[in-house]
Write a protein that holds these residues in place. Structure first.
Motif, short mmCIF file in Angstrom:
data_model
loop_
_atom_site.label_atom_id
_atom_site.label_comp_id
_atom_site.label_asym_id
_atom_site.label_seq_id
_atom_site.Cartn_x
_atom_site.Cartn_y
_atom_site.Cartn_z
N LYS A 190 20.72 64.38 92.12
CA LYS A 190 21.99 65.07 92.31
C LYS A 190 23.04 64.56 91.33
O LYS A 190 22.90 63.48 90.75
N GLN A 191 24.09 65.35 91.17
CA GLN A 191 25.19 64.94 90.31
C GLN A 191 26.05 63.90 91.00
O GLN A 191 26.12 63.84 92.23
N ARG A 192 26.72 63.11 90.20
CA ARG A 192 27.66 62.13 90.74
C ARG A 192 28.81 62.89 91.39
O ARG A 192 29.34 63.85 90.82
N GLN A 204 26.08 58.82 93.70
CA GLN A 204 25.07 59.68 93.10
C GLN A 204 23.74 59.46 93.80
O GLN A 204 23.19 58.36 93.78
#
Length: 122
Positions: free
Chosen positions: A43-45, A39
């Motif tokens: 930002k998204q994982r 991650q």
């Protein structure tokens, strides 16, 4: 239940290498498929790599294919991620995860480590 602890993160120059390790304790390690996710800030994982319970099957995100290698040692209850040819865009917190089946999505995994920071400078 299983507890996961990552290690091996750090600061490296672009083109360099790092090896992440994840040590598991608790229930039988070999009964879990294992994955690495990352991650970046804001930002998204996202999925990085996964390995089956026996270690005979692996999956990789397109962005790391050919540069990263996931492996496991069921005797030592560890899973590793060898990262070569690192790029600045690989900078993120890297998480180890354990689940009943190997998969590319976060819902496949029930247990997570606390993460280790990888920073790649240009």
């Amino acid at each position: 239940q299983v507890q996961l602890v990552e290690s091996g993160g750090g600061l490296v120059q672009a083109g360099g290498s790092l090896r992440l390790s994840c040590a598991a304790s608790g229930r039988s390690f070999s009964s879990y498929a294992m994955g690495w996710f990352r991650q970046a800030p804001g930002k998204q994982r996202e999925f990085v790599a996964a390995i089956s319970r026996s270690g005979d099957s692996t999956d990789y995100a397109d962005s790391v294919k050919g540069r990263f290698t996931i492996s496991r040692d069921n005797g030592k209850s560890t899973v590793s991620l060898q990262m070569n040819s690192l790029k600045p865009e690989d900078t993120a917190v890297y998480y180890c995860a354990a689940g009943a089946t190997r998969g590319l999505g976060l819902p496949n995994y029930d247990y997570w480590g606390q993460g280790t920071q990888v920073t790649v400078s240009s």
